[in-house]
Structures are given as structure tokens and as C-alpha cells.
Design a protein around this motif. Structure first.
Motif, mmCIF file in Angstrom:
data_model
loop_
_atom_site.group_PDB
_atom_site.id
_atom_site.type_symbol
_atom_site.label_atom_id
_atom_site.label_comp_id
_atom_site.label_asym_id
_atom_site.label_seq_id
_atom_site.Cartn_x
_atom_site.Cartn_y
_atom_site.Cartn_z
ATOM 1 N N LYS A 1 0.795 -1.225 0.000
ATOM 2 C CA LYS A 1 0.000 0.000 0.000
ATOM 3 C C LYS A 1 0.830 1.281 0.000
ATOM 4 O O LYS A 1 0.295 2.365 -0.246
ATOM 5 N N SER A 2 2.122 1.168 0.253
ATOM 6 C CA SER A 2 2.956 2.374 0.309
ATOM 7 C C SER A 2 3.644 2.680 -1.011
ATOM 8 O O SER A 2 4.290 3.717 -1.142
ATOM 9 N N MET A 3 3.518 1.811 -1.985
ATOM 10 C CA MET A 3 4.229 1.988 -3.252
ATOM 11 C C MET A 3 3.377 2.750 -4.265
ATOM 12 O O MET A 3 2.178 2.958 -4.068
ATOM 13 N N THR A 4 4.019 3.158 -5.360
ATOM 14 C CA THR A 4 3.297 3.754 -6.477
ATOM 15 C C THR A 4 2.783 2.618 -7.361
ATOM 16 O O THR A 4 3.560 1.740 -7.765
ATOM 17 N N ALA A 5 1.487 2.619 -7.619
ATOM 18 C CA ALA A 5 0.882 1.528 -8.389
ATOM 19 C C ALA A 5 -0.162 2.083 -9.344
ATOM 20 O O ALA A 5 -0.838 3.075 -9.049
ATOM 21 N N LEU A 6 -0.293 1.440 -10.503
ATOM 22 C CA LEU A 6 -1.263 1.839 -11.526
ATOM 23 C C LEU A 6 -2.134 0.622 -11.858
ATOM 24 O O LEU A 6 -1.628 -0.451 -12.165
ATOM 25 N N PHE A 7 -3.467 0.788 -11.775
ATOM 26 C CA PHE A 7 -4.412 -0.293 -12.036
ATOM 27 C C PHE A 7 -5.300 0.069 -13.228
ATOM 28 O O PHE A 7 -5.902 1.153 -13.243
ATOM 29 N N PRO B 1 3.801 1.248 -13.642
ATOM 30 C CA PRO B 1 3.387 2.610 -13.252
ATOM 31 C C PRO B 1 4.051 3.701 -14.089
ATOM 32 O O PRO B 1 4.773 4.566 -13.580
ATOM 33 N N VAL B 2 3.816 3.649 -15.404
ATOM 34 C CA VAL B 2 4.347 4.660 -16.327
ATOM 35 C C VAL B 2 3.196 5.119 -17.212
ATOM 36 O O VAL B 2 2.237 4.372 -17.455
ATOM 37 N N SER B 3 3.291 6.335 -17.707
ATOM 38 C CA SER B 3 2.181 6.905 -18.470
ATOM 39 C C SER B 3 1.954 6.190 -19.798
ATOM 40 O O SER B 3 0.852 6.249 -20.349
ATOM 41 N N SER B 4 2.953 5.487 -20.323
ATOM 42 C CA SER B 4 2.761 4.751 -21.578
ATOM 43 C C SER B 4 1.823 3.560 -21.392
ATOM 44 O O SER B 4 1.366 2.972 -22.368
ATOM 45 N N SER B 5 1.511 3.188 -20.152
ATOM 46 C CA SER B 5 0.569 2.099 -19.885
ATOM 47 C C SER B 5 -0.878 2.537 -20.021
ATOM 48 O O SER B 5 -1.783 1.701 -20.014
ATOM 49 N N ASP C 1 0.182 18.434 -13.134
ATOM 50 C CA ASP C 1 1.587 18.024 -13.223
ATOM 51 C C ASP C 1 1.919 16.902 -12.246
ATOM 52 O O ASP C 1 2.700 15.997 -12.574
ATOM 53 N N ASN C 2 1.341 16.950 -11.032
ATOM 54 C CA ASN C 2 1.687 15.918 -10.056
ATOM 55 C C ASN C 2 1.192 14.542 -10.481
ATOM 56 O O ASN C 2 1.711 13.517 -10.033
ATOM 57 N N PHE C 3 0.172 14.498 -11.362
ATOM 58 C CA PHE C 3 -0.276 13.216 -11.884
ATOM 59 C C PHE C 3 0.800 12.616 -12.782
ATOM 60 O O PHE C 3 1.151 11.434 -12.651
ATOM 61 N N TRP C 4 1.319 13.425 -13.718
ATOM 62 C CA TRP C 4 2.364 12.917 -14.607
ATOM 63 C C TRP C 4 3.641 12.619 -13.841
ATOM 64 O O TRP C 4 4.345 11.649 -14.157
ATOM 65 N N ASN C 5 3.929 13.427 -12.834
ATOM 66 C CA ASN C 5 5.144 13.179 -12.042
ATOM 67 C C ASN C 5 5.063 11.825 -11.331
ATOM 68 O O ASN C 5 6.075 11.129 -11.189
ATOM 69 N N ALA C 6 3.862 11.474 -10.875
ATOM 70 C CA ALA C 6 3.699 10.190 -10.181
ATOM 71 C C ALA C 6 3.985 9.018 -11.108
ATOM 72 O O ALA C 6 4.401 7.942 -10.649
ATOM 73 N N LEU C 7 3.788 9.234 -12.417
ATOM 74 C CA LEU C 7 4.015 8.173 -13.394
ATOM 75 C C LEU C 7 5.333 8.340 -14.124
ATOM 76 O O LEU C 7 5.544 7.737 -15.191
ATOM 77 N N GLY C 8 6.236 9.154 -13.576
ATOM 78 C CA GLY C 8 7.572 9.301 -14.150
ATOM 79 C C GLY C 8 7.630 10.205 -15.354
ATOM 80 O O GLY C 8 8.567 10.107 -16.156
ATOM 81 N N GLY C 9 6.630 11.063 -15.545
ATOM 82 C CA GLY C 9 6.626 11.980 -16.672
ATOM 83 C C GLY C 9 5.622 11.587 -17.741
ATOM 84 O O GLY C 9 5.161 10.439 -17.800
ATOM 85 N N LYS C 10 5.285 12.550 -18.573
ATOM 86 C CA LYS C 10 4.293 12.319 -19.612
ATOM 87 C C LYS C 10 4.938 11.690 -20.838
ATOM 88 O O LYS C 10 5.896 12.221 -21.397
#
Length: 937
Positions: free
Chosen positions: A511-517, A534-538, A592-601
Motif C-alpha cells: 500500500k505504500s508503493m506507487t501503483a497503476l491499475f 506505473p508509467v504513463s505509456s501504460s 503536473d503531479n499526476f504525470w510526475n507520479a508516473l515518471g513523466g508524460k
């Protein structure tokens, strides 16, 4: 290629616009249509053209053209038949496959149209003066070859025609004899009995005795003695058969020839490539047993006719038997068999209709228009989803049961065994799934199969087994689990040891990690959350996503997602993040903080994902020996093709079923998975199928509705005992075959794995709200339990009102005091089943017949129900033109889902080529295809 009306025979106008067979006979240098009542009757002195039209699930017609040449047909008629077949192909858009059929050497596909057999008739077809044949009854001797499609040939009525290898039918005026050679197979004998039944019905009006004679046995049986009197008395047959066998084409290397000016010019015999075929030429591919003639799309109609005519002389000059199977293909309609002889034949392009439909819908959505999508039939589960579920996690050589609150959470580095118990047609059904995570280790995969097979063996063959892989799960699995979450990583000791030895970073979710579902699913009863990188290309515009960054949560909604997808997003949040508030984000308005969470756009897909259209099912017989699998396709299959001595593969493209007959030589279910894997490796249709396609292992007598939905299924046939020959012999003689004792059929709920002392359906029915949620799917029990104990927010939206595909009667009040006590077996049933067992069901209303669902398939309408329906609708008869969807003067106040039922019996027969009763016995998918072809769906 341009085409004018003069290029096509007037007899072909409107051909190929309806599903089914159309037949013409060459007569007086022209064509005469053959009446449907005469389909299957072929005269040895005539030549015929047969067109078979099939409507694929993609909505496209598929055509196969056969021209049949009788052994006594004049050469000029044979030539005319081949020319007319080319004209018919041209009229159909040059997309058909043409087959040359010679009497006695027909292709299996052709024979499958006329089951159980065709028996050529001496004489010539005549459309004007009836059938020119001698109608006096005569004794004849027939030989029957084939285990699934029978080749029937008349042989001289002498003792020398009999042999030890074949099966023979002696047809006399008062009795039909079946003589089985001692070397013939049980399957051949069983199929020959179908020929006996056919002769009994057509030549004797169903009133005739049937006798069987076994080669080499003469023990005073009166039938045996009577049989041999026709041959002058009993005498042993010679050891070496003296009969003439079918001529087998020579085995030779594959060679490609260019057909030019009536001659074959050699092109190549190895490393064949598609670019060797020029679009303005005709070629011959000589494969020995088969000969293909390929015609480029830019060749003229005259060139094609000339090439086909020249082919006969070329085949003869190459010392090839004139009985070799010859198949004609136009560029773009190449069969998988033809393409398999070429190196790296290019893959077929996506269907333009499906591709265009998806792109148009996506374009409208991007412009802000709401586009409603029609529900897909294949998205509905085909089994009862109200059963009981138990899940185990495989940990090296042991299985660990998961608590009900965790049985929907899987990890991609692990394997899971899911046991699902549900009420079936006549007994309690068991279905085991082995779910294989993408990153699971081989050791645990192998062990998981052993553990699952051992669990199934304890049920004495009653269970159906399935091996499924992550990202390839079937619809039914999602509907059983209902709310599936797939996390990265794994918890098993085998997985932990593997990543430690290979120095791989542990990505196991916390629960403490960055995750994309990614959120996906067909409905609230079948939804999934899949953890992706957890990258925006997903990201993909077609989906909704949940982004977890430590204590913060975002939800991202793609522009091409639907309101249904957004509803699923809200519900999956209740599983992943039941207590935290989230920040909703629409595509195109990301901070911006959304893209930052995924390592950039980064770039991601913005096109609508098109769901692949599933192909029609195919059935294959399998012989598996010494690691080699040999298969043969059964065309136009039915339940009768499932012979107890065989192993059968039903290929549905998205999944395959391996059916194991009770009398087959298979002793372990794991062999079925091996056959399935070998079948996928064969890649028969050259579609580059994934080797992770789901594989089901099905035992004879325990077929689930997942399997039976592809057949007009008769449960009484599925309960028969004995060999295939014994079963069919009993039916031919009008006897009662041996059946599985009813005492061996389980009563619902008797062996439930989750029964509680008070006989309730689930362990944790603690509140009325939970009972309401649990009524649909096993996975909802755990969901309801968590919502009751959660001190954060509850459901983001109210629980869905579930539409049950398999409704059960539910009592509204408790039984009266006078109700007799229940037996232990009845007490184990859920309350709904207890009531339905204790009182007679309400009679079905005629208007509800079309909604009658049994285990996910349209139940065959019984004769009395059909008659009741017809009686009620007798006063509502409309013409076909008024009932069509595209009618200019449509009728109103009708059930639009059953337009065909308002046709008169005569017009129904004319349009569908069958009676209403026969039509309603078909599986639902076949009924819908025929209605769609006739613009009634």
C-alpha cells in the motif's frame, strides 16, 4: 475483374444470399435447380453444382462451391459443370473456394453436408419427367468406410466382395443386414449403423428388421444363417482381401507450376513464397493427395475456365490419378492448407467492417457524442454463476486455502486453484480452474496441475478442468470471481526464491508503493483491476485507471471509455481503496503531479481497442501417439460425432475443449492438457494462436453447458453406456440402451464444500444486506463482509440490482407447519431449491419461451411448448416482407426478438429450409446466425 450479366447464368441470380445449401444439376446443356426434397440424391449419369453458404460471426457470408461428377456423366456435362462453378464464384465476388468432387472419392467436407451418407442412384436426373430410374426394389450390397463421415459404395453382390477390413450393408426387401469385418473399428461399425437407419427410413418407410452379423462367428444364429444363404451358404473368407481399395494418390514433393496455354511450366519445389504468385496468372500447386489451382484476381473469366479445363490434361500427364482432390482458389480466398505450403505467408488484415465500426465509434466519442454499444452475446457467461467457490494458492508442493475475504486477489507470480460448485442440468457440477500467473515459476505450474488433477480425481471423473493463463481468462472465470484484482509480484516461497537467485527486483504490491491499475470488465458482475507498469505509456484512452502514490489516489478516465467503465471504476475503488478519498481526473486535464507520479508524460494509445470477432467453432478427432498429435476435422458436426472411443478437440478460437470419451485410451486428465497444448502448437489455421489459450478437459457424461452450447444437445444420449456401436444398435432396433443409473447423479448441494450446520449456502451470511449481494456470485460474499466492517466510506454507489441469467424460484414466506420434514439431501439444498423441489413448477407461458435459459444456452423448445406457442400465435401470421428488420411496411405489436415465429409454416420452411421445430432445436448462436442472414435479427 469486371463482370457483366451475360457472364453469369440466370440460374445463379440471387444465389448465396441465404444460409444453407443450393444445388443445380446440368441438364440439356443448361442448369436446372434441384428441389430441396431431392437434396442428397445424386444420379450417376449427371453432374451437379452445390453451393454451401455459411454466415460467419463477423457478419460475412462464406461460400464453398462443389461440382460433383457422376461416374456415368457425359464428358461435356462434366466440362460444363466446371465452367458453371467458375461463373458462380465470379457472381459471388470471387471469394468462394471450389472443389472438384468425383463420385466415390468425394471430400470429407462435401460428404458432411449429407449426413449420414449419400448413396448414388443409377440413372439421370430429370426436372421435367421425374426421376429416370428403375423403381423396382432390388437387393444390393454396400461397403461403408469412415469413422466420422461414411463413404458408401455399391459393390458386386458376390461373396468375393466381402473382406475382413470393411463394414458391409446388405439391403434386402424384408431385412437389412450389417456385416462387420473382424478388422473394422467400432467407430466404423457405429457409423455404418447410421447408414442402416437411413436405408430403413428411406427405402422401407421405417418398417424393416435389422440384423447384425460378425465376421468369423457362426453359432447357429438364425440371422447369421439367413445372411449367408444369400451368398450360397457359409464359408470362411480369404485372409487376403480381394476387393479393390480406393486409389490413393501418389506421395510426391510439393511443386508449383504456372499454367500457360494449356501447359504446366515448373516454377519451384522448395522455399515457396507468396510473391511467386502473380496476380495476372494461374498456378497449380501439386501436393500429391491434393492439387490446388490458384487464380490471380486480375485474370479474366475466360482465362480461369481455360486453366481449369487444361488442368485435367495436366494432371493426367503428371501421372496423377483423376480421382485426386482438386481445389480451386481465387487470390484472397486462400485456405489455411494452401497457405501452409508457403514460407511466412503474410497474416490476414483485420476485417474492414469491424475495424471501421470501432474507429467510427471512437471518432464520435472524441467529438463528445454518446455512443451506445450493443451487448455482445459472447460477453454473457454460459454457466450458473450462483454456486460456491473455494480458492487455494500453490506454494511449491502444497496448496494453501485462501480466506473468503481474499479469494479474489491474485498475484502475477503465483498459481491458484479455483474449485467452483454449481447446480447443473441434472446434478451438481464441479469446475476447476488452474490460474497461471504470467511470472509464476515452472515448478509451481507443474505441481499445480498435479494438485488440481488429484482434487478432481477424488470426485470420480465428475469435474471439468481448465488451465488458464493471466490475461487470457475466459468470460466464465471473470463472472465466477466477479471482482478480480491482479497484483504484481507474489507471496509464495518458490517465487521469492526465484527472484532472489536471479537478483530480480521484488515488485510485490504493497500500500505504500506507487501503483497503476487498469479497470476493465463487461459488467458489475464481471470486473477486474489489473496492476500494470506505473508509467504513463501504460495508459489507454479506452479504459479508466486508478493511480496510487503512497497515501494519495487519482482516478483517470479515458475519453473513449463508456459510462459502464466509469461505474466499474467506482466499484473497484471500494476494493482497492475503501477508506481514502480520491481525486478524479479526465483525460486531457491532468495536473503536473499526476504525470510526475508516473515518471513523466509519455505517448500512449488513444485509439479504440477493437474486440476480435470470435470464429465459428471447429471439431477435430485426435490421435496422440509417441508425442505426435494427428488431427482430422469433422465438418458440420453434431453430438453424434462424439464417439465414446475417441478424444475430440472443440476449437472455439478463444478457448479449446478436449473431450475424452469413456472408452478412449486416456487414463489421466493431465493428458488432455498435453493434447490441448500440442493442438495449439499445430496452429492449424495459421493464425499464430497464443499457446496460453484456455484449455478445458471434459469427460464424457459430465459435459458442462460451456461445452454443450455448441451442439443441439440431447442429455439422454449423454447418459448412454456401452460402446458407440452398442448404443446405436439399440436405437436402430428400437430398444432401450443402457443408461447411467440415476442414483449416481448428484442432488444439488449434497457435496458442497462450503455448507454450514444450518445448511445455508455460504459460511458468512451475517446480514440481510450480505444475502442480497451474495445471491449473484461467490465473490460478492467477501465484498459485502468488508463493507459491513469498514469504518470509512461504504459503497460509492448502491449494490447493483442483479439480473440473474439462471433464475431460481425464491420463497417469499416460510413453509407452513404442515410441511413434511425434509430429507438430509433436501435439507442440504438452498431454500430456493427446497421449494422448487417440493412443489411443481409453474407452467411456462408461451411468450416466455424465447427467454428460457438453461445453464447459459437457449434450451431446446420441447414439442409441447412449441405447439403451445404456435397455437397462441396462430392468429398472428405475417409475411416475410413485413417481418424483416428493413421492411418498408413493418408490422407492430410483435415480439421483435422472435420475428421468425410469426411466419406461416409454409413460408418458414421456404425461408429457413427447415421446420420450426427443427429450427428451435438448434443452439442459440446458430439460430441467431440464420435469422441475421434473413434480416430477422
Amino acid at each position: 475483374m469486371s463482370l457483366s450479366a451475360k457472364d453469369v447464368d440466370a440460374a445463379f441470380y440471387g444465389a448465396g444470399q441465404q444460409v444453407g445449401l443450393e444445388i443445380w444439376c446440368v441438364e440439356d446443356h443448361g442448369l436446372a435447380p434441384v428441389p430441396k426434397s431431392s437434396y442428397g440424391k445424386f444420379y450417376t449419369g449427371s453432374s451437379y453444382i452445390i453451393l454451401n453458404t455459411v454466415l460467419l460471426k463477423s457478419g460475412i457470408f462464406q461460400h464453398d462451391i462443389h461440382y460433383w461428377l457422376g461416374k456415368d456423366s457425359k464428358e461435356v456435362y462434366c466440362t460444363l459443370a466446371s465452367d458453371k462453378a467458375v461463373e458462380l464464384d465470379t457472381a459471388l465476388g470471387c471469394r468462394a473456394v471450389q472443389y472438384r468432387e468425383v463420385q466415390g472419392h468425394e471430400t470429407v467436407k462435401f460428404l458432411s453436408y449429407f449426413k449420414p451418407c449419400i448413396i448414388p442412384i443409377e440413372g439421370v436426373f430429370s426436372s421435367k419427367f421425374g426421376l429416370s430410374r428403375n423403381e423396382t426394389y432390388r437387393i444390393c450390397l454396400l461397403t461403408c468406410k469412415g469413422e466420422h463421415v461414411v463413404r458408401v459404395k455399391e459393390v458386386p453382390f458376390t461373396r468375393s466382395s466381402l473382406n475382413h477390413d470393411d463394414v458391409f450393408v446388405l439391403d434386402t426387401e424384408s431385412k437389412i443386414f450389417l456385416f462387420s469385418g473382424c478388422n473394422s473399428s467400432i467407430q466404423e461399425r457405429a457409423k455404418a449403423l447410421e447408414v442402416v437407419q437411413y436405408i430403413k427410413d428411406h427405402n422401407h418407410n421405417g418398417r424393416c428388421e435389422v440384423a447384425t452379423v460378425e465376421d468369423g462367428k457362426f453359432v447357429g444364429d438364425s440371422d447369421v444363417g439367413e445372411f449367408w444363404t444369400f451368398f450360397g451358404g457359409y464359408a470362411p473368407l480369404a485372409k487376403d482381401p480381394t476387393h479393390v481399395s480406393y486409389i490413393q494418390p501418389k506421395v510426391c514433393d510439393v511443386k508449383l507450376h504456372w499454367i500457360a496455354k494449356g501447359e504446366a511450366k515448373f516454377v519451384a519445389d522448395s522455399s515457396l513464397k507468396k510473391d511467386m504468385l502473380h496476380t495476372d496468372k494461374c498456378y497449380m500447386l501439386d501436393c500429391g493427395a491434393e492439387i490446388f489451382v490458384w487464380m490471380g484476381s486480375n485474370t479474366s473469366l475466360t482465362e480461369r475456365k481455360t486453366s481449369i479445363s487444361a488442368m485435367e490434361d495436366i494432371v493426367h500427364s503428371l501421372d496423377r490419378s483423376t480421382n485426386s482432390h482438386v481445389i480451386f482458389l481465387t487470390e484472397g480466398s486462400e485456405t489455411a492448407k494452401f497457405r501452409s505450403y508457403f514460407v511466412a505467408w503474410p497474416t490476414a488484415q483485420p476485417n474492414l467492417y469491424q475495424e471501421g465500426k470501432g474507429k467510427v465509434a471512437a471518432m464520435f466519442k472524441q467529438q463528445g457524442f454518446e455512443v451506445k454499444e450493443l451487448p455482445e452475446e459472447d460477453c454473457q457467461p454460459f454457466i450458473d454463476c450462483t454456486g460456491k467457490i473455494q480458492v487455494w494458492r500453490v506454494n511449491l508442493h502444497e496448496k494453501i486455502p485462501l480466506p473468503s475475504t481474499e479469494n479474489f486477489k491474485f498475484y502475477t507470480g503465483e498459481c491458484y486453484i479455483v474449485q467452483y460448485t454449481y447446480p447443473g442440468e441434472e446434478r451438481e457440477e464441479y469446475l476447476f480452474y488452474l490460474w497461471v500467473g504470467y511470472n509464476s515459476i515452472l515448478e509451481e505450474r507443474v505441481e499445480a496441475i498435479s494438485l488440481m488433477c488429484a482434487m478432481a480425481d477424488s470426485l470420480k471423473g465428475q469435474a471439468v478442468l481448465a488451465q488458464i493463463f493471466e490475461a487470457m481468462e475466459p468470460i466464465e472465470f471473470f463472472s465466477i470471481i466477479q471482482s478480480l484484482i491482479v497484483f504484481k509480484g507474489g507471496m509464495s516461497s518458490g517465487y521469492k526464491r526465484y527472484i532472489a537467485q536471479n537478483k530480480i527486483i521484488d515488485e510485490t504490491y504493497n500500500k505504500s508503493m506507487t501503483a497503476l491499475f487498469r479497470i476493465q470488465g463487461s459488467s458489475v458482475d464481471s470486473m477486474q483491476a489489473i496492476q500494470v507498469d506505473p508509467v504513463s505509456s501504460s495508459l489507454n484512452s479506452s479504459y479508466c485507471y486508478i493511480v496510487q502514490t503512497g497515501a494519495s489516489f487519482f482516478t483517470w478516465t479515458g475519453n473513449l471509455s463508456s459510462p459502464k467503465d466509469q461505474d466499474l471504476l467506482d466499484r473497484m475503488l471500494d476494493h482497492i481503496n475503501p477508506n481514502q478519498q480520491t481525486r478524479p481526473i479526465r483525460e486531457g486535464s491532468e495536473p503536473d503531479n499526476f504525470w510526475n507520479a508516473l515518471g513523466g508524460k509519455l505517448d500512449y494509445s488513444r485509439e479504440r481497442e477493437i474486440r476480435k470477432v470470435t470464429d465459428d467453432p471447429h471439431l477435430f478427432t485426435c490421435i496422440f501417439s509417441e508425442g505426435v498429435l494427428k488431427v482430422n476435422e469433422i465438418f458440420n458436426f453434431s453430438q453424434d460425432d462424439l464417439m465414446t472411443e475417441d478424444v475430440i478437440v472443440l476449437d472455439c478460437l478463444s478457448e479449446i475443449f478436449v473431450w475424452i470419451g469413456q472408452s478412449s485410451n486416456f487414463t489421466a486428465k493431465r493428458q488432455a492438457f498435453l493434447v490441448g497444448e500440442k493442438f495449439l502448437e499445430l496452429d492449424i489455421f495459421l493464425e499464430r494462436r497464443s499457446l496460453k489459450t484456455p484449455i478445458y478437459a471434459v469427460m464424457e457424461g459430465y459435459e458442462p453447458s460451456l461445452f454443450t452450447r455448441f451442439f443441439p444437445w440431447d442429455f439422454s444420449k449423454a447418459s448412454m453406456l456401452g460402446s458407440s456401436f452398442d448404443r446405436k444398435l439399440a436405437m436402430v432396433k428400437g430398444l432401450h440402451p443402457k443408461m447411467t443409473p440415476k442414483s449416481s447423479r448428484k442432488v444439488y448441494g449434497m457435496h458442497s464444500t462450503e455448507s454450514t450446520p444450518d445448511r445455508s449456502r455460504s459460511k458468512s451470511v451475517s446480514s440481510e444486506r450480505e444475502r442480497q449481494v451474495r445471491s449473484k456470485s461467490p465473490a460478492l460474499t467477501a465484498m459485502a463482509s468488508r463493507f459491513e466492517t469498514s469504518n470509512g466510506r461504504g459503497l460509492s454507489t448502491p449494490p447493483p440490482v442483479v439480473r440473474k441469467l439462471f433464475p431460481r424460484s425464491s420463497p417469499e414466506s416460510s413453509p407452513s407447519k404442515e410441511t413434511p420434514p425434509l430429507s438430509p439431501a433436501m435439507a442440504a439444498l438452498p431454500p430456493q431449491s427446497q421449494q422448487s423441489k417440493s412443489r411443481a413448477p409453474e407452467p411456462m407461458k408461451a411468450k416466455d419461451v424465447h427467454l428460457n435459459m438453461t445453464n447459459g444456452k437457449t434450451a431446446a423448445i420441447k414439442e409441447d411448448e412449441a405447439e403451445s406457442l404456435e397455437a397462441k400465435e396462430e392468429s398472428k401470421i405475417f409475411t416475410y416482407e413485413c417481418l424483416k428488420v428493413s421492411s418498408k411496411s413493418p408490422v407492430t405489436d410483435i415480439d421483435v426478438t422472435r420475428r421468425e415465429s410469426y411466419l406461416s409454416h409454409e413460408e418458414f420452411q421456404e425461408q429457413f429450409g427447415m421446420t420450426k421445430k427443427a429450427f428451435y432445436q438448434l443452439p442459440k448462436w446458430k439460430m441467431n446466425k440464420q435469422k441475421l442472414a434473413l434480416d430477422l435479427f
